[in-house]
Scaffold this motif. Structure first.
Motif, PDB file in Angstrom:
ATOM      1  N   ALA A   1      15.577 -26.076 -26.446  1.00 50.65           N
ATOM      2  CA  ALA A   1      14.741 -26.654 -27.497  1.00 50.65           C
ATOM      3  C   ALA A   1      13.612 -25.724 -27.947  1.00 50.65           C
ATOM      4  O   ALA A   1      13.219 -25.755 -29.113  1.00 50.65           O
ATOM      5  CB  ALA A   1      14.155 -27.985 -27.017  1.00 50.65           C
TER       6      ALA A   1
ATOM      7  N   GLU B   1       3.347 -29.384 -27.099  1.00 50.63           N
ATOM      8  CA  GLU B   1       4.624 -29.743 -27.719  1.00 50.63           C
ATOM      9  C   GLU B   1       5.701 -29.981 -26.670  1.00 50.63           C
ATOM     10  O   GLU B   1       6.508 -30.913 -26.790  1.00 50.63           O
ATOM     11  CB  GLU B   1       5.051 -28.629 -28.680  1.00 50.63           C
ATOM     12  CG  GLU B   1       6.230 -28.990 -29.566  1.00 50.63           C
ATOM     13  CD  GLU B   1       6.588 -27.877 -30.526  1.00 50.63           C
ATOM     14  OE1 GLU B   1       7.655 -27.975 -31.156  1.00 50.63           O
ATOM     15  OE2 GLU B   1       5.805 -26.896 -30.640  1.00 50.63           O
TER      16      GLU B   1
ATOM     17  N   ARG C   1       5.033 -33.367 -24.973  1.00 50.81           N
ATOM     18  CA  ARG C   1       5.440 -34.466 -25.844  1.00 50.81           C
ATOM     19  C   ARG C   1       6.965 -34.623 -25.836  1.00 50.81           C
ATOM     20  O   ARG C   1       7.496 -35.748 -25.796  1.00 50.81           O
ATOM     21  CB  ARG C   1       4.940 -34.232 -27.275  1.00 50.81           C
ATOM     22  CG  ARG C   1       5.273 -35.372 -28.227  1.00 50.81           C
ATOM     23  CD  ARG C   1       4.804 -35.081 -29.654  1.00 50.81           C
ATOM     24  NE  ARG C   1       3.367 -35.034 -29.738  1.00 50.81           N
ATOM     25  CZ  ARG C   1       2.590 -36.108 -29.848  1.00 50.81           C
ATOM     26  NH1 ARG C   1       3.133 -37.309 -29.850  1.00 50.81           N
ATOM     27  NH2 ARG C   1       1.278 -35.972 -29.953  1.00 50.81           N
ATOM     28  N   PHE C   2       7.674 -33.514 -25.875  1.00 46.39           N
ATOM     29  CA  PHE C   2       9.142 -33.534 -25.832  1.00 46.39           C
ATOM     30  C   PHE C   2       9.622 -34.177 -24.520  1.00 46.39           C
ATOM     31  O   PHE C   2      10.505 -35.044 -24.523  1.00 46.39           O
ATOM     32  CB  PHE C   2       9.664 -32.106 -25.955  1.00 46.39           C
ATOM     33  CG  PHE C   2      11.154 -31.972 -25.879  1.00 46.39           C
ATOM     34  CD1 PHE C   2      11.934 -32.160 -27.009  1.00 46.39           C
ATOM     35  CD2 PHE C   2      11.786 -31.642 -24.688  1.00 46.39           C
ATOM     36  CE1 PHE C   2      13.326 -32.033 -26.945  1.00 46.39           C
ATOM     37  CE2 PHE C   2      13.158 -31.514 -24.612  1.00 46.39           C
ATOM     38  CZ  PHE C   2      13.941 -31.716 -25.743  1.00 46.39           C
TER      39      PHE C   2
ATOM     40  N   ASP D   1       8.899 -38.029 -24.594  1.00 43.36           N
ATOM     41  CA  ASP D   1       9.500 -38.905 -25.594  1.00 43.36           C
ATOM     42  C   ASP D   1      11.023 -38.868 -25.653  1.00 43.36           C
ATOM     43  O   ASP D   1      11.633 -39.813 -26.165  1.00 43.36           O
ATOM     44  CB  ASP D   1       8.943 -38.555 -26.978  1.00 43.36           C
ATOM     45  CG  ASP D   1       7.451 -38.857 -27.082  1.00 43.36           C
ATOM     46  OD1 ASP D   1       6.932 -39.583 -26.208  1.00 43.36           O
ATOM     47  OD2 ASP D   1       6.804 -38.339 -28.015  1.00 43.36           O
ATOM     48  N   GLU D   2      11.656 -37.793 -25.177  1.00 44.75           N
ATOM     49  CA  GLU D   2      13.121 -37.728 -25.248  1.00 44.75           C
ATOM     50  C   GLU D   2      13.739 -38.828 -24.365  1.00 44.75           C
ATOM     51  O   GLU D   2      13.368 -38.971 -23.193  1.00 44.75           O
ATOM     52  CB  GLU D   2      13.611 -36.365 -24.788  1.00 44.75           C
ATOM     53  CG  GLU D   2      13.452 -35.272 -25.824  1.00 44.75           C
ATOM     54  CD  GLU D   2      14.284 -35.524 -27.060  1.00 44.75           C
ATOM     55  OE1 GLU D   2      15.514 -35.604 -26.938  1.00 44.75           O
ATOM     56  OE2 GLU D   2      13.698 -35.655 -28.158  1.00 44.75           O
TER      57      GLU D   2
END
Length: 548
Positions: free
Chosen positions: A13, A39, A42-43, A46-47
């Motif tokens: 990613a 970032e 957060r990834f 939330d994934e």
């Protein structure tokens, strides 16, 4: 999902912003570029197949030529963990704040700024938390001790000017105070107040009876335990762990022992593990007696507390037989325990358990079903499951919100998998799920589960040695580990960085009371002052565990 698989997802990613996977460690770490940290977090949060919503620990490490910040993240949904590391310039250590993603990150980042000097961009309130606002330097830096810098607490403005180390003077306190704020008064509740459960100050913004907010002001008991650990051999640090949580010293002993045993590859004999569990569960009962009894006393019911103190004294008598101490036990040793639990003591424990059951029922009749007590706690300061995870709550405070998570069951250690016990969760016993009554009642029911574990352990107690083989002077190879135990206030964690010498390079304590304090300001809005007392007591806060 394994740490390797998580690293592969991140590499796919984020490309070269994911620098490396350090798999030579006991606890593998993914190294991330500082500019990508927010970032990446957060990834991870939330994934759907990752859901790392729990910030377990945040640690700053001074490597002399650089500053590292290590993030321990966990997913309750998928039950997997990942560790991240960012490397910062030592002269200008700066990284984005993740306090908008993890509520407990606000305090973790403030502590890391205070003690290590890392600046977190976009932090809502980046100022000292353990030390006074006018303190000079960052104590967990390796070059902190300098004779040309005044490190003491100023006693007057003149003394500061003479020292010549600061250009302006702030009040020698943790938070700036004002008499009136937009029609609200700002009052001190503490630091010496019976309902604050230790030397803690709550800065109340109130119109007289209703709170706009209550801001915790901590650090009065900060003893620099993590700094002390850097100058003490591994075994010599065992008595200091007692002082992290004086009501749950067996658990801090146990967590420290597990960390060093993992670093050094030390095995624990089976009988020693039984001794550890028996001592720990007795300590859990004693701690919950103080917690539930003092909550009742805070709300005006003095008699139940006296009943519990009487039973706690009987536990203390047993603990004195086991280890020679009644509060700070220093019982664990690397590879086992200091002393055996003989058959006479096991019989004494069994007889006390028989005696305790009717006393437990009497306590329930006296206070648990008391209408006034229920009205003071039911539907007060409800914590949702999402809020509990966001603010890093652990132990009964987490389970009362309906999340079935107990380190003894979900991340098992020692011989706990051999015992049959329930993980007690909140059920909305007298009000809404996750309210103050749920937190109280979860602790009460956990006492009965500890009684069950003790009976099983006594019945299955094996013969054998109480201590395995361990060098007198331990020098674990350069490595780092994180271990955790389920203490009375939830997950009690130890992050230890070894450098091949007889002393740890860095020690970090993760305590339940520290993260419990991070939700105080959020929950206090709109409360009556009397309900704040109920909130503090229901969270089972211990001041030394906050400050360390």
């Amino acid at each position: 999902m394994t740490p390797e698989a998580v690293h592969s997802r991140l590499a796919a990613a984020f490309g070269d912003r994911i620098e490396a996977f350090e798999d030579q460690l006991h606890d593998p770490v993914t190294r991330v570029r500082a500019e990508a940290l927010h970032e990446v977090c957060r990834f991870l949060r939330d994934e759907p197949d990752l859901r790392f919503a729990y910030l377990r620990l945040l640690t700053g490490i001074d490597r002399k030529d650089r500053i590292e910040v290590v993030y321990h993240l966990f997913s309750y949904v998928h039950r997997h963990a990942v560790n991240l590391r960012v490397v910062l310039d030592r002269e200008n250590p700066e990284v984005d704040s993740i306090s908008d993603l993890y509520g407990d990150g606000v305090w973790y980042e403030r502590e890391t700024w205070d003690l290590v000097g890392v600046r977190f961009r976009n932090h809502p309130n980046l100022k000292r938390i353990m030390l006074p606002l006018d303190w000079v330097g960052h104590p967990l830096r390796k070059d902190y001790v300098r004779p040309d810098v005044y490190h003491g607490i100023p006693t007057s403005r003149e003394k500061v000017r003479e020292a010549g180390t600061v250009t302006h003077v702030l009040p020698a306190m943790h938070e700036e105070k004002a008499e009136e704020i937009d029609g609200f008064m700002r009052l001190n509740m503490g630091p010496h107040h019976p309902a604050t459960h230790g030397v803690i100050n709550f800065l109340l913004e109130t119109d007289g009876e209703l709170l706009r907010k209550a801001t915790p002001d901590v650090g009065y008991l900060h003893r620099g335990m993590e700094k002390l650990a850097e100058g003490i051999p591994y075994l010599g640090n065992m008595p200091y762990t007692d002082r992290v949580d004086y009501l749950g010293a067996m658990f801090t002993n146990h967590g420290w022992a597990l960390a060093v045993e993992k670093l050094a590859g030390i095995e624990v004999p089976r009988r020693a593990d039984f001794c550890r569990v028996i001592a720990s569960e007795l300590n859990r009962i004693a701690s919950h007696l103080v917690s539930t009894g003092s909550l009742a006393m805070d709300l005006g019911a003095f008699t139940p507390f006296i009943h519990w103190l009487r039973e706690r004294e009987k536990i203390n008598d047993i603990m004195e037989r086991i280890c020679g101490a009644r509060l700070t036990y220093n019982y664990m040793r690397f590879g086992g325990v200091a002393r055996d639990i003989d058959h006479e003591t096991l019989d004494l424990i069994s007889r006390w358990l028989d005696h305790f059951q009717p006393i437990f029922d009497e306590f329930n009749r006296l206070i648990t079903g008391n209408e006034i007590f229920i009205r003071r706690l039911a539907n007060v300061t409800r914590i949702t499951a999402e809020e509990a995870v966001f603010y890093g709550l652990v132990g009964p405070n987490l389970r009362a919100s309906g999340i079935e998570w107990d380190v003894r069951r979900q991340e098992p250690y020692s011989i706990y998998p051999e015992f049959d016990f329930k993980v007690v969760t909140g059920q909305g016993w007298q009000g809404s799920l996750g309210d103050a009554y749920d937190r109280y009642y979860c602790r009460l029911l956990e006492i009965t589960e500890s009684v069950s574990i003790l009976r099983q352990a006594i019945a299955a107690m094996p013969e054998g040695e109480i201590r395995g083989k361990a060098a007198k002077v331990l020098k674990p190879a350069a490595n780092e580990v994180y271990t955790r135990v389920e203490g009375p206030r939830g997950e009690c964690g130890f992050y230890v960085v070894a450098d091949g010498t007889d002393k740890p390079y860095r020690v970090r304590y993760r305590t339940g009371s520290f993260t419990a304090m991070t939700i105080m300001e959020h929950l206090s809005r709109g409360l009556m002052i009397a309900d704040l007392v109920a909130l503090i007591g229901s969270l089972d806060i211990i001041a030394p565990e906050i400050d360390r």
